[in-house]
Design a protein around this motif. Structure first.
Motif, PDB file in Angstrom:
ATOM      1  N   SER A 183       1.752   1.672 -19.225  1.00  0.00           N
ATOM      2  CA  SER A 183       1.109   2.919 -18.865  1.00  0.00           C
ATOM      3  C   SER A 183      -0.112   2.682 -17.981  1.00  0.00           C
ATOM      4  CB  SER A 183       0.700   3.651 -20.133  1.00  0.00           C
ATOM      5  OG  SER A 183       0.015   4.815 -19.823  1.00  0.00           O
ATOM      6  N   MET A 184      -0.906   1.670 -18.322  1.00  0.00           N
ATOM      7  CA  MET A 184      -2.087   1.352 -17.524  1.00  0.00           C
ATOM      8  C   MET A 184      -1.685   0.845 -16.135  1.00  0.00           C
ATOM      9  SD  MET A 184      -5.349  -1.156 -18.238  1.00  0.00           S
ATOM     10  CE  MET A 184      -4.834  -1.440 -19.867  1.00  0.00           C
ATOM     11  N   LEU A 209       0.807  -1.210   0.000  1.00  0.00           N
ATOM     12  CA  LEU A 209       0.000   0.000   0.000  1.00  0.00           C
ATOM     13  C   LEU A 209       0.843   1.266   0.000  1.00  0.00           C
ATOM     14  CD1 LEU A 209      -2.731  -1.055   2.548  1.00  0.00           C
ATOM     15  CD2 LEU A 209      -2.930  -0.928   0.084  1.00  0.00           C
ATOM     16  N   ILE A 210       2.118   1.164   0.386  1.00  0.00           N
ATOM     17  CA  ILE A 210       2.983   2.335   0.469  1.00  0.00           C
ATOM     18  C   ILE A 210       4.131   2.187  -0.524  1.00  0.00           C
ATOM     19  CG2 ILE A 210       4.494   3.692   1.952  1.00  0.00           C
ATOM     20  CD1 ILE A 210       2.798   2.800   4.307  1.00  0.00           C
ATOM     21  N   ARG A 211       4.341   3.222  -1.367  1.00  0.00           N
ATOM     22  CA  ARG A 211       5.446   3.215  -2.328  1.00  0.00           C
ATOM     23  C   ARG A 211       6.709   3.691  -1.639  1.00  0.00           C
ATOM     24  NH1 ARG A 211       1.639   5.955  -5.649  1.00  0.00           N
ATOM     25  NH2 ARG A 211       2.620   7.927  -5.208  1.00  0.00           N
ATOM     26  N   HIS A 212       7.794   2.988  -1.847  1.00  0.00           N
ATOM     27  CA  HIS A 212       9.102   3.389  -1.332  1.00  0.00           C
ATOM     28  C   HIS A 212       9.944   3.798  -2.528  1.00  0.00           C
ATOM     29  CE1 HIS A 212       8.105   1.888   2.622  1.00  0.00           C
ATOM     30  NE2 HIS A 212       7.645   0.794   2.041  1.00  0.00           N
ATOM     31  N   ARG A 213      10.119   5.080  -2.706  1.00  0.00           N
ATOM     32  CA  ARG A 213      10.849   5.580  -3.865  1.00  0.00           C
ATOM     33  C   ARG A 213      12.353   5.430  -3.696  1.00  0.00           C
ATOM     34  NH1 ARG A 213       7.917  11.026  -5.883  1.00  0.00           N
ATOM     35  NH2 ARG A 213       5.888  10.128  -6.292  1.00  0.00           N
ATOM     36  N   SER A 214      13.034   5.302  -4.830  1.00  0.00           N
ATOM     37  CA  SER A 214      14.478   5.177  -4.836  1.00  0.00           C
ATOM     38  C   SER A 214      15.109   6.563  -4.706  1.00  0.00           C
ATOM     39  CB  SER A 214      14.938   4.509  -6.125  1.00  0.00           C
ATOM     40  OG  SER A 214      16.337   4.566  -6.226  1.00  0.00           O
ATOM     41  N   LEU A 215      15.999   6.726  -3.760  1.00  0.00           N
ATOM     42  CA  LEU A 215      16.652   8.013  -3.535  1.00  0.00           C
ATOM     43  C   LEU A 215      17.599   8.349  -4.683  1.00  0.00           C
ATOM     44  CD1 LEU A 215      16.981  10.348  -1.552  1.00  0.00           C
ATOM     45  CD2 LEU A 215      18.853   9.095  -0.512  1.00  0.00           C
ATOM     46  N   THR A 216      18.322   7.351  -5.200  1.00  0.00           N
ATOM     47  CA  THR A 216      19.268   7.622  -6.289  1.00  0.00           C
ATOM     48  C   THR A 216      18.556   8.047  -7.567  1.00  0.00           C
ATOM     49  OG1 THR A 216      19.264   5.274  -6.846  1.00  0.00           O
ATOM     50  CG2 THR A 216      21.020   6.047  -5.408  1.00  0.00           C
ATOM     51  N   LYS A 217      17.435   7.417  -7.876  1.00  0.00           N
ATOM     52  CA  LYS A 217      16.690   7.800  -9.078  1.00  0.00           C
ATOM     53  C   LYS A 217      16.101   9.193  -8.941  1.00  0.00           C
ATOM     54  CE  LYS A 217      15.448   3.193 -10.643  1.00  0.00           C
ATOM     55  NZ  LYS A 217      14.341   2.259 -10.894  1.00  0.00           N
ATOM     56  N   SER A 218      15.667   9.541  -7.739  1.00  0.00           N
ATOM     57  CA  SER A 218      15.090  10.862  -7.539  1.00  0.00           C
ATOM     58  C   SER A 218      16.157  11.944  -7.654  1.00  0.00           C
ATOM     59  CB  SER A 218      14.367  10.902  -6.209  1.00  0.00           C
ATOM     60  OG  SER A 218      14.927  11.777  -5.323  1.00  0.00           O
ATOM     61  N   ARG A 267      -2.522   5.339  -8.352  1.00  0.00           N
ATOM     62  CA  ARG A 267      -3.798   5.695  -7.716  1.00  0.00           C
ATOM     63  C   ARG A 267      -4.128   4.816  -6.516  1.00  0.00           C
ATOM     64  NH1 ARG A 267      -6.052   6.322 -13.454  1.00  0.00           N
ATOM     65  NH2 ARG A 267      -5.898   8.559 -13.755  1.00  0.00           N
ATOM     66  N   THR A 268      -3.608   3.599  -6.463  1.00  0.00           N
ATOM     67  CA  THR A 268      -3.974   2.684  -5.385  1.00  0.00           C
ATOM     68  C   THR A 268      -2.955   2.618  -4.262  1.00  0.00           C
ATOM     69  OG1 THR A 268      -2.995   0.835  -6.603  1.00  0.00           O
ATOM     70  CG2 THR A 268      -5.361   1.199  -6.860  1.00  0.00           C
ATOM     71  N   THR A 269      -1.811   3.255  -4.420  1.00  0.00           N
ATOM     72  CA  THR A 269      -0.802   3.237  -3.370  1.00  0.00           C
ATOM     73  C   THR A 269      -0.554   4.653  -2.864  1.00  0.00           C
ATOM     74  OG1 THR A 269       0.981   3.391  -4.985  1.00  0.00           O
ATOM     75  CG2 THR A 269       0.358   1.191  -4.251  1.00  0.00           C
ATOM     76  N   ILE A 270       0.120   4.732  -1.714  1.00  0.00           N
ATOM     77  CA  ILE A 270       0.426   6.009  -1.074  1.00  0.00           C
ATOM     78  C   ILE A 270       1.931   6.211  -1.115  1.00  0.00           C
ATOM     79  CG2 ILE A 270       0.263   7.320   1.070  1.00  0.00           C
ATOM     80  CD1 ILE A 270      -2.007   5.355   1.850  1.00  0.00           C
ATOM     81  N   ASP A 271       2.362   7.418  -1.438  1.00  0.00           N
ATOM     82  CA  ASP A 271       3.782   7.722  -1.478  1.00  0.00           C
ATOM     83  C   ASP A 271       4.303   7.871  -0.052  1.00  0.00           C
ATOM     84  OD1 ASP A 271       6.309   8.390  -2.246  1.00  0.00           O
ATOM     85  OD2 ASP A 271       5.798  10.360  -3.039  1.00  0.00           O
TER      86      ASP A 271
END
Length: 104
Positions: free
Chosen positions: A48-49, A4-13, A56-60
């Motif tokens: 893309s889909m 339910l929670i997205r964990h973004r990559s620090l290096t990509k950001s 839309r279904t996960t939280i950052d």
């Protein structure tokens, strides 16, 4: 979805933030559709889909502490309301006066 929670990559950001402006302009001139909205649907519709549903279904994870209300108004403005209740009471007293009903 399992998570339910997205964990973004620090290096990509960091890489996305430090990509030079001239590099993006050059790619826009060379590659047709680069940086255009909706180009991902044409290039890879399945991906893309999936990305649209996933976002839309996960939280950052970075937005967990932030509030969703983005209006920047004072607290006093929020407490005042729109004045509907005051108008209803006022008009009710006037109509009651015409009918002959006493409230007190």
């Amino acid at each position: 979805m399992s998570r339910l929670i997205r964990h973004r990559s620090l290096t990509k950001s960091i890489k996305a933030r430090t990509t030079a402006k001239y590099k993006r302009k050059l790619k826009k001139k060379i590659i047709p559709g680069y940086g255009k909205k909706g180009a991902g649907v044409i290039k890879d519709p399945k991906r893309s889909m999936h990305n649209a549903i996933y976002s839309r279904t996960t939280i950052d994870s970075r937005d967990l502490g932030k509030s969703k209300n983005k209006s920047k108004s004072n607290d006093s403005d929020e407490k005042m309301g729109c004045g509907c209740a005051t108008a209803l009471i006022f008009f009710g007293a006037i109509v009651g006066g015409f009918i002959g009903v006493t409230f007190f």
